[in-house]
Scaffold this motif. Structure first.
Motif, PDB file in Angstrom:
ATOM      1  N   UNK A 129      50.121  10.593  53.457  1.00  0.00           N
ATOM      2  CA  UNK A 129      49.325  10.864  54.139  1.00  0.00           C
ATOM      3  C   UNK A 129      48.679   9.721  54.860  1.00  0.00           C
ATOM      4  N   UNK A 130      49.256   8.584  54.977  1.00  0.00           N
ATOM      5  CA  UNK A 130      48.886   7.238  55.434  1.00  0.00           C
ATOM      6  C   UNK A 130      49.690   6.866  56.553  1.00  0.00           C
ATOM      7  N   UNK A 131      48.772   5.971  57.194  1.00  0.00           N
ATOM      8  CA  UNK A 131      49.550   5.573  58.737  1.00  0.00           C
ATOM      9  C   UNK A 131      50.866   4.727  58.375  1.00  0.00           C
ATOM     10  N   UNK A 132      50.683   4.020  57.306  1.00  0.00           N
ATOM     11  CA  UNK A 132      51.792   2.945  57.071  1.00  0.00           C
ATOM     12  C   UNK A 132      51.950   2.593  55.426  1.00  0.00           C
ATOM     13  N   UNK A 133      53.005   2.429  55.208  1.00  0.00           N
ATOM     14  CA  UNK A 133      53.386   2.286  53.775  1.00  0.00           C
ATOM     15  C   UNK A 133      53.889   0.592  53.847  1.00  0.00           C
ATOM     16  N   UNK A 134      53.629  -0.082  53.058  1.00  0.00           N
ATOM     17  CA  UNK A 134      54.147  -1.625  52.733  1.00  0.00           C
ATOM     18  C   UNK A 134      55.496  -1.380  52.308  1.00  0.00           C
ATOM     19  N   UNK A 135      56.111  -2.517  52.475  1.00  0.00           N
ATOM     20  CA  UNK A 135      57.386  -2.888  51.739  1.00  0.00           C
ATOM     21  C   UNK A 135      57.178  -3.151  50.476  1.00  0.00           C
ATOM     22  N   UNK A 136      56.199  -3.798  50.363  1.00  0.00           N
ATOM     23  CA  UNK A 136      55.862  -4.815  48.836  1.00  0.00           C
ATOM     24  C   UNK A 136      55.103  -3.665  48.208  1.00  0.00           C
ATOM     25  N   UNK A 137      55.089  -3.975  46.757  1.00  0.00           N
ATOM     26  CA  UNK A 137      54.513  -3.168  45.798  1.00  0.00           C
ATOM     27  C   UNK A 137      52.926  -4.138  45.661  1.00  0.00           C
TER      28      UNK A 137
END
Length: 163
Positions: A129-137
C-alpha cells in the motif's frame, strides 16, 4: 509540495523489531548509527523529524533526546491523534509529511501522508500500500536510505513529491 516533516515508527523501523530484555527486565534496543546521522542531516536541512510509536520505552525517549527529536509520541494506539497534534503544531498539510512504517497499525497514517514508505522487513500488507519500499530492513539503515533519497530529490529540484 516539498516534504517538510518525516515521521518515524520505532519498532521495526528504527530498530530491527526484536525486543531484548536484560536479567532485570529492562528493555534494550539497538539503533543504527547511520539512521541517527541521517536524522541530523535532515534537521540541518530544516526538515522536521518526529516519532509516533505504539509502544512506550525509556530507551526511545533517551534516543530521541540524544537526536534532538522533540515530537515523540509513545504508547500511541491511536496514531492519528498524535499525527494531528504534530500537524497542527507545525502547520503541516498531509502532502508535506513522509511516514515510515512496517506493520498494520501504521496503515492509517501511511494512507494519509504525502509520501508513504515501508521498510524492506515490513509485513506484506503494508508493502503493498505504500509509495516506496526501502531496500534495507528496519534497524539496518532503512531510515538513512529514506533520508538520503529525500535530501537528494529535494536538492535536484526534480518533479517528485519532494520538489
Amino acid at each position: 509540495m516539498r516534504i517538510r516533516y518525516l515521521l518515524l515508527d520505532v519498532d521495526g523501523v528504527m530498530t530491527d523489531g526484536t525486543l531484548y530484555f536484560d536479567e532485570n527486565g529492562r528493555e534494550i534496543k539497538g539503533f543504527s548509527i547511520y539512521d541517527g546521522h541521517g536524522i541530523r542531516l535532515l534537521q540541518k536541512a530544516r526538515i522536521g523529524v518526529g516519532i509516533i510509536s505504539g509502544r512506550s520505552s525509556t530507551v526511545v525517549a533517551w534516543r530521541a533526546k540524544e537526536l534532538g527529536i522533540e515530537d515523540v509520541h509513545q504508547g500511541s494506539r491511536d496514531k492519528e491523534a498524535a499525527y494531528e497534534m504534530i500537524k497542527a503544531k507545525h502547520r503541516l498539510q498531509d502532502e508535506a509529511v513522509a511516514f515510515i512504517g512496517d506493520d498494520l497499525i501504521d496503515l492509517t497514517l501511511l494512507r494519509r501522508v504525502g509520501f508513504s514508505i515501508a521498510v524492506a522487513s515490513a509485513v506484506d500488507a503494508v508493502k503493498q500500500e505504500v509509495d516506496w519500499v526501502t531496500k534495507k530492513k528496519g534497524g539496518e539503515g532503512a531510515v538513512r536510505e529514506v533520508i538520503d533519497f529525500i535530501l537528494s530529490a529535494q536538492a535536484s529540484h526534480t518533479k517528485t513529491p519532494f520538489s
